[in-house]
Design an enzyme around this catalytic site. Structure first.
Site, PDB file in Angstrom:
ATOM      1  N   LYS A   1      17.820  51.427 -29.732  1.00 27.63           N
ATOM      2  CA  LYS A   1      16.858  52.304 -30.420  1.00 27.63           C
ATOM      3  C   LYS A   1      15.725  52.715 -29.480  1.00 27.63           C
ATOM      4  CE  LYS A   1      18.728  51.850 -34.452  1.00 27.63           C
ATOM      5  NZ  LYS A   1      19.728  52.874 -34.556  1.00 27.63           N
TER       6      LYS A   1
ATOM      7  N   LYS B   1      18.083  40.609 -18.116  1.00 26.85           N
ATOM      8  CA  LYS B   1      16.658  40.255 -18.000  1.00 26.85           C
ATOM      9  C   LYS B   1      16.375  39.289 -16.846  1.00 26.85           C
ATOM     10  CE  LYS B   1      15.474  41.299 -22.756  1.00 26.85           C
ATOM     11  NZ  LYS B   1      14.809  40.912 -23.998  1.00 26.85           N
TER      12      LYS B   1
ATOM     13  N   ASN C   1      11.581  42.302 -19.123  1.00 25.93           N
ATOM     14  CA  ASN C   1      12.134  43.369 -19.964  1.00 25.93           C
ATOM     15  C   ASN C   1      11.530  44.732 -19.625  1.00 25.93           C
ATOM     16  OD1 ASN C   1       9.577  43.327 -21.142  1.00 25.93           O
ATOM     17  ND2 ASN C   1      10.364  43.609 -23.203  1.00 25.93           N
TER      18      ASN C   1
ATOM     19  N   ALA D   1      16.750  27.983 -28.092  1.00 18.17           N
ATOM     20  CA  ALA D   1      16.088  27.580 -26.848  1.00 18.17           C
ATOM     21  C   ALA D   1      16.666  28.351 -25.664  1.00 18.17           C
ATOM     22  CB  ALA D   1      16.238  26.073 -26.644  1.00 18.17           C
TER      23      ALA D   1
ATOM     24  N   GLY E   1      16.988  32.419 -23.687  1.00 19.75           N
ATOM     25  CA  GLY E   1      16.030  33.352 -23.097  1.00 19.75           C
ATOM     26  C   GLY E   1      15.090  33.965 -24.123  1.00 19.75           C
TER      27      GLY E   1
HETATM   28  P1  ATR Z   1      19.257  34.767 -25.688  1.00 23.61           P
HETATM   29  O1  ATR Z   1      18.823  35.388 -24.402  1.00 23.61           O
HETATM   30  O2  ATR Z   1      19.582  35.751 -26.783  1.00 23.61           O
HETATM   31  O3  ATR Z   1      18.314  33.704 -26.149  1.00 23.61           O
HETATM   32  P2  ATR Z   1      21.004  32.695 -24.763  1.00 23.61           P
HETATM   33  O4  ATR Z   1      20.079  32.372 -23.649  1.00 23.61           O
HETATM   34  O5  ATR Z   1      22.481  32.710 -24.543  1.00 23.61           O
HETATM   35  O6  ATR Z   1      20.683  34.103 -25.391  1.00 23.61           O
HETATM   36  O7  ATR Z   1      20.675  31.672 -25.960  1.00 23.61           O
HETATM   37  C1  ATR Z   1      21.307  31.750 -27.205  1.00 23.61           C
HETATM   38  C2  ATR Z   1      20.602  30.790 -28.164  1.00 23.61           C
HETATM   39  O8  ATR Z   1      21.190  30.922 -29.468  1.00 23.61           O
HETATM   40  C3  ATR Z   1      20.766  29.333 -27.793  1.00 23.61           C
HETATM   41  O9  ATR Z   1      19.628  28.619 -28.248  1.00 23.61           O
HETATM   42  C4  ATR Z   1      22.021  28.926 -28.596  1.00 23.61           C
HETATM   43  O10 ATR Z   1      22.125  27.553 -28.842  1.00 23.61           O
HETATM   44  P3  ATR Z   1      22.751  26.555 -27.722  1.00 23.61           P
HETATM   45  O11 ATR Z   1      21.672  26.398 -26.685  1.00 23.61           O
HETATM   46  O12 ATR Z   1      23.045  25.305 -28.431  1.00 23.61           O
HETATM   47  O13 ATR Z   1      23.965  27.260 -27.193  1.00 23.61           O
HETATM   48  C5  ATR Z   1      21.742  29.669 -29.862  1.00 23.61           C
HETATM   49  N1  ATR Z   1      22.925  29.949 -30.699  1.00 23.61           N
HETATM   50  C6  ATR Z   1      23.886  30.870 -30.482  1.00 23.61           C
HETATM   51  N2  ATR Z   1      24.771  30.902 -31.490  1.00 23.61           N
HETATM   52  C7  ATR Z   1      24.365  29.939 -32.366  1.00 23.61           C
HETATM   53  C8  ATR Z   1      24.861  29.479 -33.631  1.00 23.61           C
HETATM   54  N3  ATR Z   1      25.957  29.984 -34.197  1.00 23.61           N
HETATM   55  N4  ATR Z   1      24.156  28.515 -34.270  1.00 23.61           N
HETATM   56  C9  ATR Z   1      23.057  27.989 -33.704  1.00 23.61           C
HETATM   57  N5  ATR Z   1      22.532  28.370 -32.527  1.00 23.61           N
HETATM   58  C10 ATR Z   1      23.182  29.345 -31.863  1.00 23.61           C
END
Ligand code: ATR
Length: 275
Positions: free
Chosen positions: A16, A66, A87, A128, A130
């Site tokens: 967007k 990023k 970003n 936890a 990015g």
């Molecule tokens: P982003 O940059 O969007 O934060 P990322 O660094 O890959 O992407 O982090 C994804 C986050 O979503 C992580 O905290 C992940 O949990 P894990 O560290 O245990 O992998 C969380 N996450 C992704 N899918 C999830 C789900 N179905 N339920 C709970 N937490 C999820």
């Protein structure tokens, strides 16, 4: 010739940002053109260089670049350094300035648009990765009573706690640990909504929540997280549209030194929204 800007990502066609920045440019009468730029995976640096050679003045950076944008920057703002993610890129002669406006966008949306002060509140941040890392410092700078970071993989939440404990009262744990505690604001920074999934936080956490906030958005329906929050007592719901527009406004300010009005642009996006 208008100044050139773009959002760079992969995928990027759904973004967007061109709509938002074109609305800002029109509103503030800035002579600029803003497009979407698809970079191949592994081809981020080359795509940025080509864009600069064509006279590009700045970029918004989205998934999954990023961290690469952070590494490419020759100068970083403090908030980008702490987020370890960029970003917003601004090109000036040989310099590539890297900034991160995501956290400021979230805080601005909660406090100004939703009128909920963060100071003295108990906040639960889910995730936890990015996205979570980028908003922790701006949230702590508003002096909540507690910022609890809950993650499926507990070790990542603990690492964030250690890194940010000097900035405020931060706790870390898994979802079950915080499921029965009382929170005022619960923010979903996991990517679970992208896969139409629910992060595993128990219903009890929502009982006293004045706000459930999903940093993701879905223009057709509430995310599973927001539906769950509503069913279990959260009084106010918000998706990431306001944050998206606010972080864009902050990037626009970095580039143009002009702060656009965000409310009409949020209203424009929400009017296209079915919920
Ligand atoms: P982003 O940059 O969007 O934060 P990322 O660094 O890959 O992407 O982090 C994804 C986050 O979503 C992580 O905290 C992940 O949990 P894990 O560290 O245990 O992998 C969380 N996450 C992704 N899918 C999830 C789900 N179905 N339920 C709970 N937490 C999820």
């Amino acid at each position: 010739m208008p100044d050139l800007y773009a959002v760079i990502g992969n995928p990027v066609s759904h973004s967007k940002s061109p709509l938002i920045h074109s609305a800002f440019a029109q509103q503030t009468q800035q002579s600029m053109q803003y497009t979407a730029l698809l970079a191949p995976i592994g081809g981020f640096k080359m795509t940025v260089e080509n864009f600069r050679q064509q006279g590009g003045k700045g970029l918004n950076v989205t998934v999954p670049f990023k961290l690469e944008a952070f590494q490419l920057s020759t100068r970083l703002t403090e908030r980008a350094t702490i987020a370890q993610a960029v970003n917003t890129l601004k090109f000036d002669d040989d310099e590539i300035l890297g900034d991160n406006t995501d956290g400021a966008g979230l805080v601005c949306d909660i406090e100004l648009n939703l009128s909920i002060p963060i100071a003295a509140k108990r906040i639960l941040l889910l995730g936890a990765g990015g996205a979570a890392r980028g908003v922790i410092l701006p949230l702590l700078q508003k002096h909540p009573a507690l910022l609890a970071v809950a993650n499926r993989t507990i070790s990542k939440a603990k690492m964030l706690q250690e890194q940010f404990m000097m900035y405020g009262n931060i706790a870390a744990g898994d979802f079950s640990q915080f499921s029965k505690e009382k929170f005022d604001i619960i923010i979903n920074a996991t990517s679970a909504s992208l896969h139409n999934e629910l992060p595993g936080i128990g219903p009890g956490a929502f009982k006293h929540a004045e706000l459930a906030y999903d940093m993701m958005y879905n223009l057709d329906a509430y995310t599973p997280f927001l539906k769950f929050a509503q069913q279990h007592g959260a009084r106010q719901l918000a998706d990431g549209i306001g944050m998206l527009v606010e972080q864009a406004a902050e990037s626009f300010f970095v580039w143009r030194h002009v702060k656009p009005q965000t409310k009409p642009v949020i209203a424009m996006l929400k009017s296209a929204n079915k919920i």
